[in-house]
Design a protein around this motif. Structure first.
Motif, PDB file in Angstrom:
ATOM      1  N   SER A   1      -1.367  -8.878  19.882  1.00 51.40           N
ATOM      2  CA  SER A   1      -0.426  -7.970  20.676  1.00 51.40           C
ATOM      3  C   SER A   1       0.742  -8.898  20.860  1.00 51.40           C
ATOM      4  CB  SER A   1      -0.849  -7.459  21.974  1.00 51.40           C
ATOM      5  OG  SER A   1      -1.138  -8.563  22.901  1.00 51.40           O
TER       6      SER A   1
ATOM      7  N   LEU B   1      -0.335   0.630  26.344  1.00 52.24           N
ATOM      8  CA  LEU B   1       0.507   0.458  25.336  1.00 52.24           C
ATOM      9  C   LEU B   1       1.734   0.643  25.513  1.00 52.24           C
ATOM     10  CD1 LEU B   1      -1.654   2.288  22.317  1.00 52.24           C
ATOM     11  CD2 LEU B   1      -1.408  -0.250  22.739  1.00 52.24           C
TER      12      LEU B   1
ATOM     13  N   SER C   1       2.573   1.808  20.018  1.00 53.22           N
ATOM     14  CA  SER C   1       3.200   2.198  20.964  1.00 53.22           C
ATOM     15  C   SER C   1       4.463   2.819  20.726  1.00 53.22           C
ATOM     16  CB  SER C   1       3.670   0.772  21.811  1.00 53.22           C
ATOM     17  OG  SER C   1       4.518   1.117  23.147  1.00 53.22           O
TER      18      SER C   1
END
Length: 261
Positions: free
Chosen positions: A261, A242, A37
């Motif tokens: 995540s 993201l 990200s």
């Protein structure tokens, strides 16, 4: 009760903080795909339990500090190769810096490097992959070069054990047909091209590929196509934008995968 309700609304009104990937100790039969990200552009790290590290794209210059910080956090001190899926500033903007810093052995791409992606005459060798080629990057990890829409574009199909990742470089609808005609492939994970701004992938293509997970990288000043996002969700695909989810890692062994995540 009113105070608790207010606190609950505050919590759900703000997106969660991004979580950077951390260094993982991998078994020799494991690999990770790390989707970073970043403020702008795309970069994905592939790390194997056999000591090989590959970076797919290097994002834009606006993401340089974030990308270097996250690579350091994971414990990357050397990269075997950089793989460039196209030559846009949002995908290859930090190539020269990363080649120098991480002693990259080779820069892999689909056509001669343009100035924006230049490795600045460093010692890394340039390797050109052609459509249809199959390359073994490491035991258990291979990649096939899919059809493309231009010389510098390079859509890829990664395979680790029984897990497959389709990494699309172009969001043109014509590419879907070229891939379907040449390689009728199934993939558990799909990286959406062009930051999900186009109509691709279509419902027909999604039904053919049958992905379970979709990754969408962020692009500054741009928003994903809401119709496409809706289509992905309606196809029961787990979508990771993201920008919202933060850096996301897929951990694979030779039999299965898990999204972290």
């Amino acid at each position: 009760m009113r105070i608790l309700l207010i606190m609950f609304l505050i919590v759900i009104s703000f997106p969660s903080h991004h979580v950077d990937a951390e260094r993982m100790l991998l078994d020799k039969n494991e690999a990770i795909f790390v989707f970073f990200s970043l403020p702008d552009g795309e970069a994905m790290l592939i790390q194997t339990g056999r000591g090989k590290d590959f970076l797919v794209n290097t994002a834009s210059k606006e993401s340089e500090d974030d990308l270097l910080a996250q690579l350091s956090n994971i414990g990357v001190d050397q990269l075997d190769s950089i793989i460039l899926t196209n030559q846009e500033k949002s995908t290859c903007g930090n190539t020269s810096r990363i080649v120098k810093r991480y002693h990259v052995e080779s820069v892999i791409h689909g056509a001669d490097l343009e100035e924006i992606c230049s490795k600045s005459n460093n010692h890394a060798k340039e390797v050109i992959w052609k459509e249809g080629e199959l390359h073994e990057l490491n035991p258990g990890l291979s990649v096939r070069v899919l059809p493309s829409m231009g010389e510098s574009d390079m859509s890829l199909f990664f395979m680790y054990g029984k897990t497959s990742l389709m990494y699309l470089a172009s969001g043109e609808l014509e590419l879907e047909q070229k891939i379907a005609d040449s390689y009728p492939l199934k993939a558990e994970v799909i990286k959406i091209a062009d930051y999900a701004r186009t109509q691709s992938p279509t419902l027909h293509f999604l039904e053919e590929v049958d992905p379970h997970v979709a990754m969408v990288f962020p692009l500054q000043g741009s928003r994903p196509n809401e119709g496409l996002l809706e289509r992905l969700h309606e196809s029961w695909i787990e979508v990771y934008q993201l920008k919202n989810t933060g850096t996301t890692t897929i951990l694979c062994n030779l039999e299965d995968y898990e999204v972290l995540s």
